[in-house]
Design a protein around this motif. Structure first.
Motif, PDB file in Angstrom:
ATOM      1  N   ASP A 105       0.825  -1.217   0.000  1.00  0.00           N
ATOM      2  CA  ASP A 105       0.000   0.000   0.000  1.00  0.00           C
ATOM      3  C   ASP A 105       0.858   1.266   0.000  1.00  0.00           C
ATOM      4  OD1 ASP A 105      -2.541  -0.920  -0.240  1.00  0.00           O
ATOM      5  OD2 ASP A 105      -3.143  -0.526   1.831  1.00  0.00           O
ATOM      6  N   LYS A 106       1.997   1.202   0.679  1.00  0.00           N
ATOM      7  CA  LYS A 106       2.866   2.378   0.797  1.00  0.00           C
ATOM      8  C   LYS A 106       3.605   2.696  -0.506  1.00  0.00           C
ATOM      9  CE  LYS A 106       3.480   1.905   5.809  1.00  0.00           C
ATOM     10  NZ  LYS A 106       2.392   0.960   6.025  1.00  0.00           N
ATOM     11  N   LEU A 107       3.571   1.785  -1.477  1.00  0.00           N
ATOM     12  CA  LEU A 107       4.249   2.017  -2.754  1.00  0.00           C
ATOM     13  C   LEU A 107       3.472   2.993  -3.639  1.00  0.00           C
ATOM     14  CD1 LEU A 107       5.269  -1.641  -3.723  1.00  0.00           C
ATOM     15  CD2 LEU A 107       6.544   0.025  -2.361  1.00  0.00           C
ATOM     16  N   TYR A 108       2.205   3.190  -3.337  1.00  0.00           N
ATOM     17  CA  TYR A 108       1.361   4.020  -4.202  1.00  0.00           C
ATOM     18  C   TYR A 108       1.925   5.433  -4.383  1.00  0.00           C
ATOM     19  CZ  TYR A 108      -2.501   6.914  -5.792  1.00  0.00           C
ATOM     20  OH  TYR A 108      -3.260   7.822  -6.485  1.00  0.00           O
ATOM     21  N   ASP A 109       2.364   6.052  -3.283  1.00  0.00           N
ATOM     22  CA  ASP A 109       2.846   7.428  -3.364  1.00  0.00           C
ATOM     23  C   ASP A 109       4.092   7.554  -4.229  1.00  0.00           C
ATOM     24  OD1 ASP A 109       0.785   8.487  -1.898  1.00  0.00           O
ATOM     25  OD2 ASP A 109       1.846   8.391   0.015  1.00  0.00           O
ATOM     26  N   PHE A 110       4.988   6.556  -4.158  1.00  0.00           N
ATOM     27  CA  PHE A 110       6.185   6.579  -5.008  1.00  0.00           C
ATOM     28  C   PHE A 110       5.790   6.519  -6.478  1.00  0.00           C
ATOM     29  CE2 PHE A 110       8.339   4.147  -1.314  1.00  0.00           C
ATOM     30  CZ  PHE A 110       8.576   5.335  -0.637  1.00  0.00           C
ATOM     31  N   GLY A 111       4.876   5.602  -6.792  1.00  0.00           N
ATOM     32  CA  GLY A 111       4.428   5.457  -8.174  1.00  0.00           C
ATOM     33  C   GLY A 111       3.740   6.710  -8.671  1.00  0.00           C
ATOM     34  N   ARG A 112       2.918   7.289  -7.827  1.00  0.00           N
ATOM     35  CA  ARG A 112       2.185   8.491  -8.241  1.00  0.00           C
ATOM     36  C   ARG A 112       3.130   9.637  -8.578  1.00  0.00           C
ATOM     37  NH1 ARG A 112      -3.250  10.848  -7.542  1.00  0.00           N
ATOM     38  NH2 ARG A 112      -2.937  13.025  -8.119  1.00  0.00           N
ATOM     39  N   LYS A 113       4.197   9.788  -7.784  1.00  0.00           N
ATOM     40  CA  LYS A 113       5.122  10.892  -8.036  1.00  0.00           C
ATOM     41  C   LYS A 113       5.932  10.693  -9.325  1.00  0.00           C
ATOM     42  CE  LYS A 113       5.474  12.621  -3.330  1.00  0.00           C
ATOM     43  NZ  LYS A 113       6.247  12.642  -2.085  1.00  0.00           N
ATOM     44  N   ILE A 114       6.023   9.464  -9.788  1.00  0.00           N
ATOM     45  CA  ILE A 114       6.705   9.233 -11.067  1.00  0.00           C
ATOM     46  C   ILE A 114       5.883   9.812 -12.208  1.00  0.00           C
ATOM     47  CG2 ILE A 114       7.374   7.437 -12.738  1.00  0.00           C
ATOM     48  CD1 ILE A 114       8.384   5.793 -10.389  1.00  0.00           C
ATOM     49  N   TRP A 115       4.553   9.654 -12.150  1.00  0.00           N
ATOM     50  CA  TRP A 115       3.727  10.172 -13.251  1.00  0.00           C
ATOM     51  C   TRP A 115       3.086  11.525 -12.963  1.00  0.00           C
ATOM     52  CZ3 TRP A 115      -1.308  10.780 -11.758  1.00  0.00           C
ATOM     53  CH2 TRP A 115      -1.851   9.897 -10.816  1.00  0.00           C
TER      54      TRP A 115
END
Length: 221
Positions: A105-115
């Motif tokens: 669940d905590k990976l979402y923010d990292f992924g979002r900041k990439i796009w």
């Protein structure tokens, strides 16, 4: 459980909603999909069923809402326990599965900041995303076919929706997930061979096109 009414309030590209779709498909549960518009006007049904967070996805079972995707997946596993269990009967293995699902669940923010960013912020997010996936690959998956071992289970359900976003991460982050985390990508390809998954997940290129348009709209492209 015959004659159950199951409704899913969701957005087609939501990796969190994909978890519930996959869990329902694994259990062979028929349901009605009600599309919500992210960033638009929230439906009266969504506001009624999730008055606290007012977010999708929401699973509605016989008129009663279950909010938060991991909680909904556990609920599905408990209610329809006669079909394809997702969580182990062993308490320690269940605890481990919940730990890794929470980590995912905590990976979402990292992924979002990439796009949803560029420059240094995007580069930091890319490093965090790759490092976190390497931890998953090394500590949770290892050489097993699935996270729980030989059978598809709870942690696989938690992560598989993110797999459909890998193409978008790679396109905007300018990297190869397969080069960085080969075992994880092999796991994703293995999962995609399951009918419950390839019928539940959207085309990764379609996700990319929506995000590309979003980036143009907000001036990132």
């Amino acid at each position: 459980m015959e004659n159950d009414e199951v409704i899913l309030l969701d957005f087609w590209a939501s990796m969190f909603g994909m978890r519930i779709r996959v869990a329902l498909a694994e259990k062979e549960i028929e349901y009605e999909f009600k599309e919500e518009v992210v960033g638009g006007t929230k439906s009266p049904l969504l506001l009624k069923m999730n008055p606290v967070h007012k977010k999708i996805p929401v699973l509605i079972h016989n008129g009663k809402p279950v909010c938060e995707s991991l909680i909904a997946v556990e609920y599905i596993d408990e209610v329809w326990k006669d079909k394809a269990p997702l969580l182990s009967s062993d308490p320690y293995e269940r605890a481990q599965a919940r730990f890794w699902a929470d980590y995912i669940d905590k990976l979402y923010d990292f992924g979002r900041k990439i796009w949803d960013a560029k420059g240094e912020e995007q580069e930091v997010a890319k490093k965090n995303l790759i490092d976190s996936h390497r931890v998953l690959e090394r500590e949770a998956l290892g050489d097993k076919p699935y996270f729980g071992g030989e059978s598809f289970g709870f942690v696989d359900v938690a992560l598989i929706g993110f797999y459909s976003w890998f193409y978008t991460y790679e396109a905007f982050g300018n990297f190869s997930m397969e080069a960085e985390c080969p075992k994880l990508v092999a796991w994703g390809k293995r999962c995609m061979q399951r009918e419950s998954i390839f019928k539940s997940l959207p085309d990764p290129h379609k996700i990319y096109e929506v995000i590309l348009q979003y980036r143009k709209n907000v001036g990132l492209e």
